[in-house]
Design an enzyme around this catalytic site. Structure first.
Site, PDB file in Angstrom:
ATOM      1  N   ARG A  64      -2.526  -0.730   9.552  1.00  0.00           N
ATOM      2  CA  ARG A  64      -1.215  -1.097  10.257  1.00  0.00           C
ATOM      3  C   ARG A  64      -0.103  -0.568  10.068  1.00  0.00           C
ATOM      4  O   ARG A  64       0.681  -0.108  10.779  1.00  0.00           O
ATOM      5  CB  ARG A  64      -1.388  -2.459  10.793  1.00  0.00           C
ATOM      6  CG  ARG A  64      -2.272  -3.057  12.004  1.00  0.00           C
ATOM      7  CD  ARG A  64      -2.693  -4.372  11.618  1.00  0.00           C
ATOM      8  NE  ARG A  64      -3.833  -4.352  10.504  1.00  0.00           N
ATOM      9  CZ  ARG A  64      -5.002  -4.185  10.397  1.00  0.00           C
ATOM     10  NH1 ARG A  64      -5.685  -3.869  11.769  1.00  0.00           N
ATOM     11  NH2 ARG A  64      -5.663  -3.809   9.326  1.00  0.00           N
ATOM     12  N   THR A  65       0.226  -0.951   8.577  1.00  0.00           N
ATOM     13  CA  THR A  65       1.632  -0.740   8.285  1.00  0.00           C
ATOM     14  C   THR A  65       2.074   0.857   8.200  1.00  0.00           C
ATOM     15  O   THR A  65       2.880   1.299   8.856  1.00  0.00           O
ATOM     16  CB  THR A  65       1.876  -1.159   6.902  1.00  0.00           C
ATOM     17  OG1 THR A  65       1.506  -2.600   6.929  1.00  0.00           O
ATOM     18  CG2 THR A  65       3.157  -1.095   6.626  1.00  0.00           C
ATOM     19  N   ARG A 102       4.504   1.594  -0.484  1.00  0.00           N
ATOM     20  CA  ARG A 102       3.690   0.201  -0.703  1.00  0.00           C
ATOM     21  C   ARG A 102       2.870   0.833  -2.129  1.00  0.00           C
ATOM     22  O   ARG A 102       2.462   1.737  -2.305  1.00  0.00           O
ATOM     23  CB  ARG A 102       2.408   0.416   0.454  1.00  0.00           C
ATOM     24  CG  ARG A 102       1.329  -0.795  -0.112  1.00  0.00           C
ATOM     25  CD  ARG A 102       0.515  -1.021   0.956  1.00  0.00           C
ATOM     26  NE  ARG A 102       0.935  -1.698   1.934  1.00  0.00           N
ATOM     27  CZ  ARG A 102       0.244  -2.306   3.000  1.00  0.00           C
ATOM     28  NH1 ARG A 102      -0.835  -2.092   3.171  1.00  0.00           N
ATOM     29  NH2 ARG A 102       0.960  -3.151   3.998  1.00  0.00           N
ATOM     30  N   LYS A 120      -1.386  13.253 -12.006  1.00  0.00           N
ATOM     31  CA  LYS A 120      -1.183  13.901 -13.150  1.00  0.00           C
ATOM     32  C   LYS A 120      -0.204  13.071 -14.066  1.00  0.00           C
ATOM     33  O   LYS A 120       0.191  13.641 -15.225  1.00  0.00           O
ATOM     34  CB  LYS A 120      -0.353  15.096 -12.860  1.00  0.00           C
ATOM     35  CG  LYS A 120      -1.331  16.061 -11.867  1.00  0.00           C
ATOM     36  CD  LYS A 120      -0.279  17.155 -11.629  1.00  0.00           C
ATOM     37  CE  LYS A 120      -0.880  18.095 -10.558  1.00  0.00           C
ATOM     38  NZ  LYS A 120      -0.265  19.327 -10.168  1.00  0.00           N
ATOM     39  N   HIS A 162       6.409  -8.442   1.615  1.00  0.00           N
ATOM     40  CA  HIS A 162       6.179  -7.401   2.763  1.00  0.00           C
ATOM     41  C   HIS A 162       7.364  -7.462   4.022  1.00  0.00           C
ATOM     42  O   HIS A 162       6.899  -8.229   4.781  1.00  0.00           O
ATOM     43  CB  HIS A 162       4.743  -7.668   3.089  1.00  0.00           C
ATOM     44  CG  HIS A 162       4.227  -6.620   3.812  1.00  0.00           C
ATOM     45  ND1 HIS A 162       4.894  -5.677   4.526  1.00  0.00           N
ATOM     46  CD2 HIS A 162       2.831  -6.397   4.349  1.00  0.00           C
ATOM     47  CE1 HIS A 162       4.057  -4.893   5.166  1.00  0.00           C
ATOM     48  NE2 HIS A 162       2.790  -5.371   5.239  1.00  0.00           N
TER      49      HIS A 162
HETATM   50  C1  NCD Z   1      -1.046  -7.368   4.891  1.00  0.00           C
HETATM   51  C2  NCD Z   1      -0.624  -6.917   3.474  1.00  0.00           C
HETATM   52  O1  NCD Z   1      -0.961  -5.645   3.569  1.00  0.00           O
HETATM   53  O2  NCD Z   1      -0.161  -7.509   2.774  1.00  0.00           O
HETATM   54  N1  NCD Z   1      -1.687  -6.241   6.105  1.00  0.00           N
HETATM   55  C3  NCD Z   1      -0.686  -5.890   6.664  1.00  0.00           C
HETATM   56  O3  NCD Z   1       0.171  -5.035   6.349  1.00  0.00           O
HETATM   57  N2  NCD Z   1      -0.798  -6.130   7.897  1.00  0.00           N
HETATM   58  C4  NCD Z   1      -2.023  -8.491   4.830  1.00  0.00           C
HETATM   59  C5  NCD Z   1      -3.390  -8.209   3.969  1.00  0.00           C
HETATM   60  O4  NCD Z   1      -3.688  -7.150   3.631  1.00  0.00           O
HETATM   61  O5  NCD Z   1      -4.145  -9.266   3.932  1.00  0.00           O
END
Ligand code: NCD
Length: 307
Positions: A54-55, A104, A83, A132
């Protein structure tokens, strides 16, 4: 002024600045066409050192729907990370090619470090078990769409509150609002980290309870925020197996909830919400996922100084 800024932690922006983002997101929802060329000539880079659906897709879709373009990697081994390149060198290079970046990373604090080497806006899309903030934007937009505002409500959080970074960011955000109360439902081992309990919840004087059962508290909640037990952050598999199915929301348990108690989940779901709950109109997690794209469109526009 949000133009040129980075979003690494919910405390980076004021209430008023978040308000600007949500107001724009609501406008985008009601007239997406108006914004379809706003980012023409701009490039968004996505640097994903950890898995994501999703993100990453919602950021990419957001930029494409704004008329911009995207570059990036979803698998760090396909970049020079394999590398041995440092985050600092990678992000400085990406800044040569992109106008805004999303990162991320499995290490807590990595996006904050990367941000010190660049001047373009950087967005934290999840750093380890820490924060997040753009999931929080998604959650808050959804809460506003369902109930108008975030104030004067009881929020239940259930599952892995220790490693669940979406929980930490949402609690941090909500703790700035009047009349909120938290019911924190988890096994003892997976309670919220001390810095969240002491430095955020207690410091802001938010009423809260830490409990180990879901049913007795369902009836007082306005929202129930379910979370996955974060397998990848456990040190041993035995603990994960012991804890993973402790809380499962199913249609029987939904009977304890009010008719206007909404169920949220950042997704991905594993077992913690039974699929038979999906058809209940109170289950809002896929709407939430869609809102993620709209609010990220608003965030990109604000950080690029276009709106
Ligand atoms: C979450 C995350 O990556 O922290 N997912 C997301 O971004 N929607 C929640 C999860 O991974 O459980």
């Amino acid at each position: 002024m949000l133009a040129g800024r980075s979003l690494i932690d919910p405390s980076d922006f004021t209430r008023e600045e978040f308000r600007e983002i949500f107001d724009l997101a609501h406008q985008i929802i009601s007239n997406p066409e108006k914004y379809s060329k706003s980012c023409e000539g701009k490039i968004l880079a996505t640097l994903f050192y950890e898995p994501s659906t999703r993100t990453r897709f919602s950021f990419e879709a957001a930029m494409l729907r704004l008329g911009g373009k995207i570059i990036g990697f979803s698998e760090p081994n396909s970049s020079s990370t394999a590398k041995g390149e440092s985050i600092a060198d990678t992000i400085r290079t990406i800044e040569c090619y992109a106008d805004i970046a999303v990162m991320r990373h499995p290490k807590e604090g990595a996006p904050r470090v990367a941000d010190q080497y660049i001047t373009m806006p950087l967005i934290n899309a999840g750093d380890g078990g820490h924060q997040h903030p753009t999931q929080t934007l998604t959650d808050i937009l959804t809460i506003e769409c369902l109930k108008g505002n975030v104030e004067n409500k009881v929020y239940g959080f259930c599952g892995d509150l220790k490693f669940g970074r979406t929980v930490h960011s949402l609690i941090k955000f909500l703790s700035n609002y009047e009349g909120v109360k938290f019911v924190l439902i988890s096994p003892e081992e997976l309670r919220v980290p001390e810095y969240i309990r002491e430095e955020v919840i207690k410091k802001k004087g938010i009423p809260f309870e830490e409990v180990e059962k879901m049913e007795p508290y369902m009836g007082e909640l306005d929202f129930l925020y379910m979370t996955r037990v974060q397998k990848e952050r456990f040190f041993n598999e035995e603990d994960y197996i012991r804890l993973k199915d402790r809380f499962i929301l199913d249609i029987d348990k939904m009977k304890y909830a009010k008719q206007d108690t909404y169920i949220l989940h950042p997704l991905p779901r594993v077992n913690e919400i039974s699929t038979d709950v999906d058809a209940d109109p109170r289950a809002q997690y896929f709407v939430q996922a869609k809102n993620g794209m709209f609010v990220r469109m608003a965030l990109i526009l604000k950080l690029l100084g276009i709106y």
